[in-house]
Write a protein that holds these residues in place. Structure first.
Motif, PDB file in Angstrom:
ATOM      1  N   THR A 220       0.818  -1.216   0.000  1.00 47.71           N
ATOM      2  CA  THR A 220       0.000   0.000   0.000  1.00 47.71           C
ATOM      3  C   THR A 220       0.847   1.258   0.000  1.00 47.71           C
ATOM      4  O   THR A 220       0.597   2.198  -0.769  1.00 47.71           O
ATOM      5  CB  THR A 220      -0.916  -0.008   1.238  1.00 47.71           C
ATOM      6  OG1 THR A 220      -1.711  -1.192   1.227  1.00 47.71           O
ATOM      7  CG2 THR A 220      -1.820   1.207   1.241  1.00 47.71           C
ATOM      8  N   GLU A 221       1.875   1.318   0.858  1.00 50.40           N
ATOM      9  CA  GLU A 221       2.693   2.522   0.947  1.00 50.40           C
ATOM     10  C   GLU A 221       3.425   2.787  -0.367  1.00 50.40           C
ATOM     11  O   GLU A 221       3.466   3.925  -0.865  1.00 50.40           O
ATOM     12  CB  GLU A 221       3.699   2.405   2.101  1.00 50.40           C
ATOM     13  CG  GLU A 221       3.076   2.314   3.479  1.00 50.40           C
ATOM     14  CD  GLU A 221       2.582   0.927   3.818  1.00 50.40           C
ATOM     15  OE1 GLU A 221       2.741   0.026   2.965  1.00 50.40           O
ATOM     16  OE2 GLU A 221       2.023   0.742   4.926  1.00 50.40           O
ATOM     17  N   GLN A 224       1.024   3.891  -3.115  1.00 51.54           N
ATOM     18  CA  GLN A 224       0.625   5.297  -3.002  1.00 51.54           C
ATOM     19  C   GLN A 224       1.699   6.220  -3.565  1.00 51.54           C
ATOM     20  O   GLN A 224       1.387   7.208  -4.241  1.00 51.54           O
ATOM     21  CB  GLN A 224       0.344   5.634  -1.539  1.00 51.54           C
ATOM     22  CG  GLN A 224      -0.915   4.979  -0.995  1.00 51.54           C
ATOM     23  CD  GLN A 224      -1.124   5.270   0.481  1.00 51.54           C
ATOM     24  OE1 GLN A 224      -0.246   5.818   1.156  1.00 51.54           O
ATOM     25  NE2 GLN A 224      -2.294   4.901   0.991  1.00 51.54           N
ATOM     26  N   VAL A 225       2.972   5.907  -3.290  1.00 47.53           N
ATOM     27  CA  VAL A 225       4.063   6.717  -3.837  1.00 47.53           C
ATOM     28  C   VAL A 225       4.088   6.612  -5.366  1.00 47.53           C
ATOM     29  O   VAL A 225       4.255   7.619  -6.073  1.00 47.53           O
ATOM     30  CB  VAL A 225       5.411   6.286  -3.231  1.00 47.53           C
ATOM     31  CG1 VAL A 225       6.566   7.008  -3.896  1.00 47.53           C
ATOM     32  CG2 VAL A 225       5.425   6.556  -1.734  1.00 47.53           C
TER      33      VAL A 225
END
Length: 465
Positions: A220-221, A224-225
């Motif tokens: 997820t992280e 998102q980036v």
């Protein structure tokens, strides 16, 4: 001495994982030894002490003849056995073996009467084999009483006093720790892959390219980036399209009235009526056109041009000939350069700006030299003028910066060196200035023979301005 930490995220996470695994193993081992292994040894020593006391009481209560006969059937000796030597550099397995042995002997001595002494005799690897052909073993000697005399009897050793199980546990624990570290390494490498793709895409954006969208199906992280980066590149692409449209409109909407103004002046002032006014008006119009062209050049600076393999010496030679036709002689010191990929129109604009600056501000001693420095093609444009110093020119590479002597050359807008700097950086190169030996100035341009944005065989790409 300052502690140097690993720089990469992978090495830092692996170092942290190793430290945590090692700490957990040490804590687990301490708990195992103190709360599991030591109570087992204590219980074994109590049981063993009861057997020893029973044997001592039995031998002491027998008649002397029967006691000596019973003792003869055991492995006995009248003198004290040698003390087990302390190991100077024990291995990990030997450490736990000797630790268990010492704990067992100490606990056994506490549960025996003071006159029943305990001594451990350790065998060595080169010990003589026993009479039955078996290798010599470690033996536990205890001083008992038979027929009223003290004798040393070798008694069998319990399994609790040996390190058989602890060694296996240590090996299994170390294997699990290595497995955890290796698994963490694979997980971190999997996480680092999208980060490396993001870094490569960012370098392509800085080189003027539009990279393909990054995948957003990871963690997820990271997703998102990647999504934010894709949105940024799309916004830059739209901004580039808007800017290109705006530049085309500015070029058309300003140059069209300039052309009409020239025609109106020519029609309003017939030839011979006021030549000075006509010349002055045309000069102002030329300055406006020059400034407009510099703005257009700075806004573009060659990003849309495709890399092409070419000979830089040939391009420089053509410019030297063109300037010679205008009455400005440059001494050309041609060095050996290979054919490499560059943007010919942009590099020509770069060299023309530097040569025109040398003509305007240097006037004498005009020289241009090329050579190869490792994997870099170098060009120097030099003059013998007494104008701006090299350290002052570094400031003039910023847009709209003009020197004190620029008022005598009012046809520019302070973008000439900024254009040169931008074109050099577009190729992954640099522009520097230095004072010339003997007086004057040298502008040094370095272009890599393998530009960072060059594709296979000079293939074109979609650039970003």
């Amino acid at each position: 001495m300052r502690l140097r930490l690993p720089r990469s995220l992978l090495s830092r996470n692996i170092a942290l994982l190793v430290a945590l695994v090692a700490l957990s193993q040490i804590c687990s081992l301490a708990v195992l030894l103190h709360f599991v292994q030591r109570p087992r040894i204590e219980r074994a020593s109590i049981i063993f002490a009861d057997y020893v006391k029973l044997l001592d009481t039995t031998l002491a209560s027998m008649p002397p003849a029967e006691g000596r006969a019973a003792a003869a059937r055991l492995e006995t000796r009248n003198t004290a056995p040698p003390q087990a030597p302390a190991e100077m550099h024990p291995s990990l397995a030997d450490f736990f073996r000797t630790w268990q042995r010492d704990v067992f002997v100490e606990a056994l001595q506490r549960h025996l009467p003071p006159d029943l002494l305990v001594r451990w005799e350790a065998s060595h690897d080169n010990a003589e084999p026993a009479a039955n052909g078996e290798a010599a073993q470690e033996r536990l000697w205890i001083r008992l009483h038979a027929a009223g005399e003290p004798i040393w009897v070798a008694l069998p050793m319990t399994a609790d006093a040996r390190a058989s199980g602890i060694t296996t546990a240590l090996i299994l624990s170390a294997a699990l720790a290595l497995l955890a570290v290796f698994t963490g390494y694979l997980l971190q490498r999997h996480i680092n892959q999208p980060l490396r793709k993001l870094a490569r895409a960012a370098r392509r954006v800085s080189a003027g390219e539009t990279p393909p969208p990054l995948p957003t199906n990871g963690p997820t992280e990271i997703a998102q980036v990647s999504l934010a980066f894709n949105q940024m590149t799309e916004a830059l692409k739209q901004a580039e399209a808007t800017r290109a449209l705006m530049l085309a409109g500015v070029s058309h909407d300003i140059r069209t009235p300039l052309t009409k103004l020239r025609l109106a002046i020519a029609m309003a002032l017939p030839r011979g009526s006021n030549d000075a006014l006509v010349a002055s008006s045309e000069s102002y119009l030329d300055q406006i056109d020059t400034i407009l062209q510099q703005f257009m050049d700075y806004a573009g600076s060659g990003e849309r041009e495709t890399l092409q393999s070419g000979d830089l010496n040939t391009l420089v030679g053509q410019l030297v000939a063109d300037f010679a036709g205008l009455g400005h002689e440059f001494d050309f010191d041609e060095g050996e350069l290979p054919v490499f990929a560059f943007r010919p129109v942009a590099v020509m604009r770069l060299l023309m700006n530097l040569m025109q600056n040398a003509v305007n501000y240097g006037r004498t001693g005009l020289t241009i030299r090329t050579w190869r420095d490792g994997e870099t093609a170098c060009v120097i444009v030099a003059d013998r003028g007494n104008g701006i110093r090299a350290d002052e020119l570094e400031r003039l590479k910023s847009p709209f910066s003009r020197g004190a002597n620029a008022r005598t050359h009012s046809g520019g807008s302070g973008l000439g060196l900024a254009i040169v700097e931008r074109i050099a950086r577009l190729h992954g190169g640099s522009l520097t200035f230095r004072d010339r030996e003997g007086g004057g100035l040298e502008a040094v341009v370095r272009l890599p023979l393998h530009p960072p944005s060059a594709g296979q065989n000079g293939a074109s790409h979609t650039p970003r301005a």
